[in-house]
Design an enzyme around this catalytic site. Structure first.
Site, PDB file in Angstrom:
ATOM      1  N   HIS A  51       0.857  -1.187   0.000  1.00  0.00           N
ATOM      2  CA  HIS A  51       0.000   0.000   0.000  1.00  0.00           C
ATOM      3  C   HIS A  51       0.901   1.248   0.000  1.00  0.00           C
ATOM      4  O   HIS A  51       2.018   1.201   0.522  1.00  0.00           O
ATOM      5  CB  HIS A  51      -0.872  -0.058   1.269  1.00  0.00           C
ATOM      6  CG  HIS A  51      -1.761   1.116   1.450  1.00  0.00           C
ATOM      7  ND1 HIS A  51      -1.325   2.288   2.020  1.00  0.00           N
ATOM      8  CD2 HIS A  51      -3.055   1.311   1.108  1.00  0.00           C
ATOM      9  CE1 HIS A  51      -2.325   3.154   2.027  1.00  0.00           C
ATOM     10  NE2 HIS A  51      -3.382   2.588   1.485  1.00  0.00           N
ATOM     11  N   ASN A  91       1.250   3.807   1.746  1.00  0.00           N
ATOM     12  CA  ASN A  91       1.807   4.284   3.028  1.00  0.00           C
ATOM     13  C   ASN A  91       2.902   3.376   3.573  1.00  0.00           C
ATOM     14  O   ASN A  91       3.572   3.733   4.531  1.00  0.00           O
ATOM     15  CB  ASN A  91       0.703   4.378   4.089  1.00  0.00           C
ATOM     16  CG  ASN A  91      -0.169   5.603   3.889  1.00  0.00           C
ATOM     17  OD1 ASN A  91       0.058   6.388   2.980  1.00  0.00           O
ATOM     18  ND2 ASN A  91      -1.172   5.752   4.727  1.00  0.00           N
ATOM     19  N   LYS A  92       3.072   2.194   2.997  1.00  0.00           N
ATOM     20  CA  LYS A  92       4.029   1.240   3.555  1.00  0.00           C
ATOM     21  C   LYS A  92       5.459   1.570   3.089  1.00  0.00           C
ATOM     22  O   LYS A  92       5.647   2.489   2.305  1.00  0.00           O
ATOM     23  CB  LYS A  92       3.619  -0.192   3.181  1.00  0.00           C
ATOM     24  CG  LYS A  92       2.182  -0.538   3.618  1.00  0.00           C
ATOM     25  CD  LYS A  92       2.016  -0.600   5.140  1.00  0.00           C
ATOM     26  CE  LYS A  92       0.579  -0.418   5.627  1.00  0.00           C
ATOM     27  NZ  LYS A  92      -0.348  -1.484   5.329  1.00  0.00           N
ATOM     28  N   ASN A  93       6.434   0.798   3.541  1.00  0.00           N
ATOM     29  CA  ASN A  93       7.838   1.153   3.251  1.00  0.00           C
ATOM     30  C   ASN A  93       8.194   1.078   1.771  1.00  0.00           C
ATOM     31  O   ASN A  93       9.143   1.708   1.332  1.00  0.00           O
ATOM     32  CB  ASN A  93       8.790   0.281   4.069  1.00  0.00           C
ATOM     33  CG  ASN A  93       8.887   0.763   5.510  1.00  0.00           C
ATOM     34  OD1 ASN A  93       8.165   1.673   5.908  1.00  0.00           O
ATOM     35  ND2 ASN A  93       9.773   0.169   6.284  1.00  0.00           N
ATOM     36  N   MET A  94       7.474   0.277   1.009  1.00  0.00           N
ATOM     37  CA  MET A  94       7.584   0.310  -0.461  1.00  0.00           C
ATOM     38  C   MET A  94       6.196   0.052  -1.025  1.00  0.00           C
ATOM     39  O   MET A  94       5.349  -0.547  -0.367  1.00  0.00           O
ATOM     40  CB  MET A  94       8.598  -0.707  -0.997  1.00  0.00           C
ATOM     41  CG  MET A  94       8.271  -2.158  -0.679  1.00  0.00           C
ATOM     42  SD  MET A  94       9.310  -3.341  -1.579  1.00  0.00           S
ATOM     43  CE  MET A  94       8.400  -3.507  -3.125  1.00  0.00           C
TER      44      MET A  94
END
Ligand SMILES: *Cc1c(COP(=O)(O)O)cnc(C)c1O
Length: 376
Positions: free
Chosen positions: A179, A181-184
Site C-alpha cells: 500500500h 503508506n508502507k515502506n515500499m
C-alpha cells in the site's frame, strides 16, 4: 509553509518511465513483470517462494484458506493492529482471538499469547508493529509446542530483521503489503513468502479463480477461487521500489534518530521502543501525555493540521470496534492496546522528508502541548 503529510510514497522519474513502458507494451495485467517482481522479492527474502497479490488483505485471506483455516477454528491476533489482521480471519469463517500487546514494542505479548491457546487454535498471526520485529523465538516456540501455523502479518515490516535475518526469509507464511503508506509500494499490492511449496498450489488456485491449466492447453476450475493477481503495471513499480528499499529504510533511520534527539528528553510524549538497525521504521508513533495535558488527541491533531502537519492514528484498539464488540470484547480487556489506541499519534515519516521537517514537527508538538495547559 508547505503541508507535510504523515506518509508519502517515493516515486522517481525512472519508475514513472518504467510504468509508461509497461503501459505501451500492450501487456498490463499479470505477465512478465509480475514474474520478475516475484523473483526479485524471492531473492530479497533469501530465495523462498514468493507470490504477489492485489493487497496484503487478499494475501492474508488466501493464506488462511490455503492452510485450511475456517469455521470452528481460532486464530490469535494482537489487539493493536490494523483491522485487516482480524477481518481476514472473520472472512474465512474463523474466530479471531485477541491478545494484548507490550506497551513499549506494541508487539504481541508472548506470554499472553501462550495463555490464549485453546484446543481450537489453528494459527497465530503476529504483527511486526511499526517495523519492529516480534519476538520470533517466543512466537515460534508456542507454535511448535501446540502444532500451530504462524501467518506473520508483516505489512509494516518488509526490510525488518529479527536477530539479523530478514522477516520473510525464515519461519512459516509471511505476508507483506505494498500500500502507498508502507515502506515500499506497488500502488496497491501484497505478497506471501512461503516456507515450502506445500501450499503453493492452493494459494495459486485461491489467487486466480481456482483455475488450473492442463498441459494439453485445456483448463479446469478446481475450487471457487478469488481474484487477487497483481498487474504488470503495479509489479514494475514494485521492481523499482524494491531496489530502493534499503536506501528508503536507511533514510527513515536518519529521520527517526532526529526525532529521538529532539523528543527523548524535551518532550512529555512516550516514545516507542527504539530498537536497533533491524527496525525498518514504517511509522514513528509516540504516545501523547493525555493524562497530564488539558488537550484531547483530536484537538492535538487539529492544532498540528493548522500548522500544516498531518498526524495519523495507528490504530484504535481493534477489539473495541463494533464488529469485534459483537464477539463480546469490552473496555478493560487489553489495557496496553487500549492505552496505545487512545494516546498514539503517527508523526510524519517518509524518505523524502528533510531533517528540518522533523525539527518543524518537533517544534509544533512542543508548541501545541505547551499551549494546552495542564490538568490540575
Ligand atoms: C496495511 C496493513 C494491512 C493491509 O494491507 P493492504 O495491502 O492495504 O491490504 C494489513 N495489516 C496491517 C498491520 C497493515 O498495516
Amino acid at each position: 509553509m508547505k503541508p507535510l503529510p504523515f506518509a508519502k510514497p517515493t516515486l522517481d522519474e525512472e519508475t514513472i518511465a518504467a510504468v509508461v513502458e509497461v503501459l505501451r507494451s500492450g501487456w498490463i495485467a499479470s505477465g512478465p513483470k509480475v514474474q520478475e517482481f516475484e523473483s526479485a522479492l524471492s531473492q530479497y527474502v533469501g530465495g523462498r517462494t514468493v507470490r504477489t497479490f492485489t493487497s496484503a488483505t487478499g494475501a492474508l485471506e488466501v493464506a488462511l484458506q490455503a492452510c485450511g483455516i475456517g469455521r470452528g477454528d481460532e486464530v490469535i491476533v494482537p489487539a493493536m493492529t490494523f483491522a485487516a489482521s482480524a477481518n481476514v480471519v472473520m472472512r474465512v469463517g474463523a474466530t479471531p482471538v485477541f491478545v494484548d500487546v507490550e506497551l513499549d514494542t506494541r508487539n504481541i505479548d508472548v506470554q499472553a499469547l501462550a495463555n490464549a491457546v485453546t484446543s481450537r487454535t489453528k494459527a497465530i498471526m503476529p504483527v511486526h508493529f511499526a517495523g519492529l520485529a516480534v519476538d520470533m523465538k517466543g512466537v515460534y516456540e508456542v507454535a511448535q509446542r501446540h502444532g500451530l501455523r504462524v501467518i506473520e502479518d508483516a505489512a509494516h515490516a518488509i526490510g525488518t530483521r529479527f536477530e539479523g535475518k530478514r522477516i520473510g526469509s525464515f519461519g512459516d507464511i509471511v505476508s507483506f503489503s505494498f500500500h502507498p503508506n508502507k515502506n515500499m509500494t506497488t500502488i496497491e499490492g501484497g505478497a506471501l513468502s512461503l516456507p515450502s511449496n506445500a501450499e503453493l498450489e492452493a494459494i495459486e488456485l485461491q489467487r486466480f479463480h481456482g483455475l488450473r491449466r492442463e498441459a494439453d492447453g485445456s483448463a479446469d476450475v478446481l475450487l471457487p477461487g478469488g481474484k487477487y493477481n497483481l498487474s504488470d503495471v503495479s509489479a514494475c513499480i514494485g521492481i523499482s521500489q524494491l531496489k530502493q528499499l534499503d536506501g528508503f529504510i536507511e533514510r527513515r533511520h536518519a529521520l527517526v534518530a532526529r526525532y529521538f534527539d529532539r523528543l527523548q528528553s524535551a518532550s512529555p510524549c512516550t516514545l516507542p521502543k527504539r530498537g536497533d538497525k533491524d527496525h525498518s521504521w514504517h511509522i514513528f508513533a509516540p504516545l501523547l501525555p493525555l493524562d497530564s495535558v488539558a488537550l484531547s488527541r483530536g484537538q492535538f491533531i487539529k492544532a498540528m493540521h493548522e500548522r500544516g502537519i498531518a498526524v495519523g492514528v495507528h490504530y484504535p484498539a481493534l477489539h473495541l470496534f463494533t464488529a469485534y464488540r459483537k464477539l463480546g470484547y469490552r473496555e478493560g480487556d487489553f489495557p496496553n492496546a487500549e492505552k496505545i489506541g487512545r494516546e498514539t499519534v503517527t508523526l510524519p515519516l517518509f524518505p523524502t522528508m528533510e531533517l528540518s521537517d522533523v525539527d518543524r514537527v518537533c517544534d509544533a508538538v512542543g508548541e501545541v502541548l505547551a499551549g494546552a495547559g495542564r490538568h490540575r
